[in-house]
Design a protein around this motif. Sequence first.
Motif, PDB file in Angstrom:
ATOM      1  N   GLY A 165     -24.972 -14.843  16.275  1.00  0.00           N
ATOM      2  CA  GLY A 165     -24.477 -15.276  17.590  1.00  0.00           C
ATOM      3  C   GLY A 165     -23.843 -14.079  18.286  1.00  0.00           C
ATOM      4  N   VAL A 166     -24.026 -14.023  19.597  1.00  0.00           N
ATOM      5  CA  VAL A 166     -23.565 -12.859  20.353  1.00  0.00           C
ATOM      6  C   VAL A 166     -22.155 -13.116  20.919  1.00  0.00           C
ATOM      7  N   TYR A 167     -21.273 -12.164  20.709  1.00  0.00           N
ATOM      8  CA  TYR A 167     -19.900 -12.224  21.236  1.00  0.00           C
ATOM      9  C   TYR A 167     -19.639 -11.024  22.130  1.00  0.00           C
ATOM     10  N   GLY A 168     -18.581 -11.124  22.923  1.00  0.00           N
ATOM     11  CA  GLY A 168     -18.123  -9.958  23.667  1.00  0.00           C
ATOM     12  C   GLY A 168     -17.543  -8.949  22.685  1.00  0.00           C
ATOM     13  N   PRO A 169     -17.144  -7.798  23.190  1.00  0.00           N
ATOM     14  CA  PRO A 169     -16.669  -6.747  22.281  1.00  0.00           C
ATOM     15  C   PRO A 169     -15.496  -7.165  21.399  1.00  0.00           C
ATOM     16  N   THR A 170     -14.601  -8.016  21.899  1.00  0.00           N
ATOM     17  CA  THR A 170     -13.496  -8.472  21.051  1.00  0.00           C
ATOM     18  C   THR A 170     -13.371  -9.985  21.169  1.00  0.00           C
ATOM     19  N   LEU A 171     -12.732 -10.559  20.188  1.00  0.00           N
ATOM     20  CA  LEU A 171     -12.594 -12.007  20.165  1.00  0.00           C
ATOM     21  C   LEU A 171     -11.307 -12.355  19.428  1.00  0.00           C
ATOM     22  N   ASN A 172     -10.481 -13.179  20.064  1.00  0.00           N
ATOM     23  CA  ASN A 172      -9.243 -13.589  19.399  1.00  0.00           C
ATOM     24  C   ASN A 172      -9.488 -14.813  18.520  1.00  0.00           C
ATOM     25  N   LEU A 173      -8.482 -15.177  17.766  1.00  0.00           N
ATOM     26  CA  LEU A 173      -8.482 -16.422  16.985  1.00  0.00           C
ATOM     27  C   LEU A 173      -9.526 -16.467  15.869  1.00  0.00           C
TER      28      LEU A 173
END
Length: 380
Positions: free
Chosen positions: A300-308
Amino acid sequence: MLAMNYRGPQRIRLDRDKPMPEIQHPQDAIVRVTRSCICGSDLHLYNGNVPDTRVGETFGHEFIGVVEEIGPDVHKLKVGDQVIVPFNIACGQCVFCKQELYGNCHEANPQATAVGGIFGYSHIAGGYNGGQAEYARVPYADVGPTVIPSDMHPDDAVLLTDVVPTGYQAAEMGGIQKGDTVAVFGAGPVGIMAAKSAWLFGAGRVIVFDQEEYRLDFVRKFAQCEAYNFRSIEDPVVFMKKTTDSLGADVCIDAVGAEAAGSAMQTFTGRKTLMQAGSATALQWAINSAKKGGIVSIVGVYGPTLNLVPIGNAMNKGLTIRGNQASVKRLLPKMIEHVQSGIFSPREMITHHFPLEEVSDAYRIFSDKLDNCIKPVLIP
Ligand code: NAD
Ligand code: ZN
């Protein structure tokens, strides 16, 4: 020429007079597009969640077509060849391509620190025009494009540009051992192909989670797996514990990405974009459902950073977390074999064919999961 044209979040238009692409480099080819899919990855762009997506861009990284013109340094293709064009743009020569990490090519996107070059995927992926158009310029034409076997249906061929190898690589990165329980989050085309592929690596049980009943019905039949609506069960994490004697899944695959991420994404520009809200993310579920010592495979594709992200749980459980853009060129020969031998029949996932003129409706129907849409194809 006709081309899809991005005007802003959830605003897609048909451009009737986009300039024709031209050979810009001796290793380029110009391909007349015959089929071009819309991907879950395009929905991140469509929803305005990918940094540096510019108005006027043409998306489309899943296309096949006919070679119309070649540059002087293209030797493996000839005019008239029908080709599968991998979504990754790869030079074939850099340190990453030499390791068959074609999704991480340095030359195709030298400014980026993470992703390589991708057709029609904003300026973070190199700023290349995409194939939701009548024609596309294909760089390094001797490296990625592969001639379509004469007996292959074009609807199968177009799915080999991305979702088939991506689903397969999701299972491969999971390091599945004989008898393993594999949990797949997401029953879009990528999750469906991951579930189907998991058996090839020896899975003993494959369990898919989604919220769209029609996709769950499809994956149950197509991949002969268990499939559950996460809105009708208590919680996928609790469910996975209960069904594995409290151990959890040996392998968890995230085939959802940013769609369900209820947290803020830090863009390259430092601006924060709020991702679509969700009570828990597929990635959180994947980490929390995995057995101690297990593997989490992220496509799955995420943005450069991800919280939580429950990184503490991941550490304390001794998880291995792997992910990447699929290395399409590396996997293509095997994927072609699997289609020819009947192991994969990916075109069953294609529910809609739209003329390119209807690109705007096609995006809306796919994005809003209308009309039982699983995978739409645009035909220029
Ligand atoms: P899709 O949008 O068709 O499918 C995503 C599915 O996830 C939907 O059916 C949705 O209902 C479901 N979903 C949403 N939240 C969920 C949750 N919390 N748990 C379980 N399911 C949930 O997309 P797709 O084309 O199948 O792509 C899936 C993901 O893979 C996207 O993020 C896409 O960008 C990514 N992708 C990655 C690569 C790669 O090379 N790594 C290639 C293609 C696509
Ligand atoms: Zn795609």
